[in-house]
Scaffold this active site. Sequence first.
Site, PDB file in Angstrom:
ATOM      1  N   ARG A  74      -8.621  33.573 -58.025  1.00 53.62           N
ATOM      2  CA  ARG A  74      -7.460  34.251 -57.452  1.00 53.62           C
ATOM      3  C   ARG A  74      -6.783  33.318 -56.452  1.00 53.62           C
ATOM      4  NH1 ARG A  74      -7.677  40.019 -54.438  1.00 53.62           N
ATOM      5  NH2 ARG A  74      -8.411  38.735 -52.725  1.00 53.62           N
ATOM      6  N   THR A 100      -0.775  34.252 -53.515  1.00 53.26           N
ATOM      7  CA  THR A 100      -0.102  35.200 -54.426  1.00 53.26           C
ATOM      8  C   THR A 100      -1.051  36.265 -54.979  1.00 53.26           C
ATOM      9  OG1 THR A 100      -0.583  33.882 -56.391  1.00 53.26           O
ATOM     10  CG2 THR A 100       1.436  33.341 -55.190  1.00 53.26           C
ATOM     11  N   ASP A 122     -16.119  38.703 -49.234  1.00 52.96           N
ATOM     12  CA  ASP A 122     -15.965  37.887 -50.444  1.00 52.96           C
ATOM     13  C   ASP A 122     -17.295  37.814 -51.174  1.00 52.96           C
ATOM     14  OD1 ASP A 122     -15.919  35.549 -52.210  1.00 52.96           O
ATOM     15  OD2 ASP A 122     -13.946  35.205 -51.342  1.00 52.96           O
ATOM     16  N   ASP A 167     -18.600  34.284 -52.193  1.00 56.87           N
ATOM     17  CA  ASP A 167     -19.061  33.508 -51.033  1.00 56.87           C
ATOM     18  C   ASP A 167     -20.403  34.025 -50.530  1.00 56.87           C
ATOM     19  OD1 ASP A 167     -16.953  31.782 -51.042  1.00 56.87           O
ATOM     20  OD2 ASP A 167     -15.839  32.793 -49.452  1.00 56.87           O
TER      21      ASP A 167
HETATM   22  C1  PRP Z   1     -12.859  37.627 -56.707  1.00 53.41           C
HETATM   23  C2  PRP Z   1     -13.718  38.646 -57.421  1.00 53.41           C
HETATM   24  C3  PRP Z   1     -12.871  39.058 -58.571  1.00 53.41           C
HETATM   25  C4  PRP Z   1     -11.471  38.955 -58.003  1.00 53.41           C
HETATM   26  C5  PRP Z   1     -10.981  40.342 -57.700  1.00 53.41           C
HETATM   27  O1  PRP Z   1     -12.952  36.404 -57.340  1.00 53.41           O
HETATM   28  O2  PRP Z   1     -14.959  38.139 -57.792  1.00 53.41           O
HETATM   29  O3  PRP Z   1     -13.001  38.223 -59.708  1.00 53.41           O
HETATM   30  O4  PRP Z   1     -11.559  38.193 -56.797  1.00 53.41           O
HETATM   31  O5  PRP Z   1      -9.684  40.297 -57.210  1.00 53.41           O
HETATM   32  P1  PRP Z   1      -8.449  40.908 -57.995  1.00 53.41           P
HETATM   33  O6  PRP Z   1      -8.874  42.243 -58.520  1.00 53.41           O
HETATM   34  O7  PRP Z   1      -7.396  40.993 -56.948  1.00 53.41           O
HETATM   35  O8  PRP Z   1      -8.074  39.949 -59.096  1.00 53.41           O
HETATM   36  P2  PRP Z   1     -12.388  35.045 -56.727  1.00 53.41           P
HETATM   37  O9  PRP Z   1     -11.072  34.716 -57.334  1.00 53.41           O
HETATM   38  O10 PRP Z   1     -12.437  35.106 -55.236  1.00 53.41           O
HETATM   39  O11 PRP Z   1     -13.403  33.966 -57.288  1.00 53.41           O
HETATM   40  P3  PRP Z   1     -14.973  33.787 -57.060  1.00 53.41           P
HETATM   41  O12 PRP Z   1     -15.663  34.908 -57.784  1.00 53.41           O
HETATM   42  O13 PRP Z   1     -15.230  32.451 -57.662  1.00 53.41           O
HETATM   43  O14 PRP Z   1     -15.248  33.816 -55.579  1.00 53.41           O
HETATM   44  N1  URA Z   2     -12.693  39.488 -54.006  1.00 53.18           N
HETATM   45  C1  URA Z   2     -13.764  39.687 -53.212  1.00 53.18           C
HETATM   46  O1  URA Z   2     -14.795  39.001 -53.352  1.00 53.18           O
HETATM   47  N2  URA Z   2     -13.686  40.634 -52.268  1.00 53.18           N
HETATM   48  C2  URA Z   2     -12.596  41.388 -52.085  1.00 53.18           C
HETATM   49  O2  URA Z   2     -12.597  42.270 -51.189  1.00 53.18           O
HETATM   50  C3  URA Z   2     -11.483  41.179 -52.914  1.00 53.18           C
HETATM   51  C4  URA Z   2     -11.560  40.225 -53.885  1.00 53.18           C
END
Ligand code: PRP
Ligand code: URA
Length: 206
Positions: free
Chosen positions: A102, A106, A197, A200
């Site tokens: 993400r 944006t 997150d 993380d």
């Molecule tokens: C996070 C989470 C989802 C997404 C949700 O991933 O694990 O995949 O955000 O957000 P959305 O519904 O607004 O699309 P992220 O892009 O942070 O990647 P990661 O899992 O590698 O930390």
């Molecule tokens: N992705 C995450 O890991 N946490 C949130 O709250 C939203 C998106």
Amino acid sequence: MALTVVDHPLAGALLSALRDRSTPPPLFRLLAKRLALVCCLEATRTLPTAPVAVETPLTTTGGVRLATPVVAVPILRAGLGMLEAVTELLPEVTVGYVGLERDHATFEPSFYYSKLPPLAGRTVLLLDPMLATGGSAAAACTALAKAGAESITLLSVVAAPEGIRHLEETHPELNIVTAAVDEGLDDHAYIVPGLGDFGDRLFGTS
Ligand code: PRP
Ligand code: URA
């Protein structure tokens, strides 16, 4: 769309510990896996079965086997925290991967990886613990449908109403199983109260 909020005391207790900011990554991983087990049990409740005959030590009786193969697709990275639970419950499952990230400004997801096994005629369990804006799950569902998926269930841990609405509009045929529906999103599109997150916290990055 079918939305199921897992109603089980174990799910509530596990989610509360995941939400706790003081839970460190090793414990977070363990709790995430346990909660994914509970969610996976709920998500597989309606899987079709076929009758089989079973020889017990005493006699022959009727049993069942799963009638459709299952494919698990974690969205990288956070979905990996749910994968082991699914492969333990469903040892015959085949696994595909979708990498989505993400954008911090944006909130739009972009693909960086995809490797999918055959999906037609199979039940697909899409694994992503956080359903925030719904952009990532929607993009993954579009890719899965293009690759032949006909029946998709999203396993989530925390869902925001905004994300549920987005998926209702874009993928009305999707099933969602989640441990909680939270209040909403903050200005950074993080789920509130949420758990922060997930990726993380799972991998000890920030
Ligand atoms: C996070 C989470 C989802 C997404 C949700 O991933 O694990 O995949 O955000 O957000 P959305 O519904 O607004 O699309 P992220 O892009 O942070 O990647 P990661 O899992 O590698 O930390
Ligand atoms: N992705 C995450 O890991 N946490 C949130 O709250 C939203 C998106």
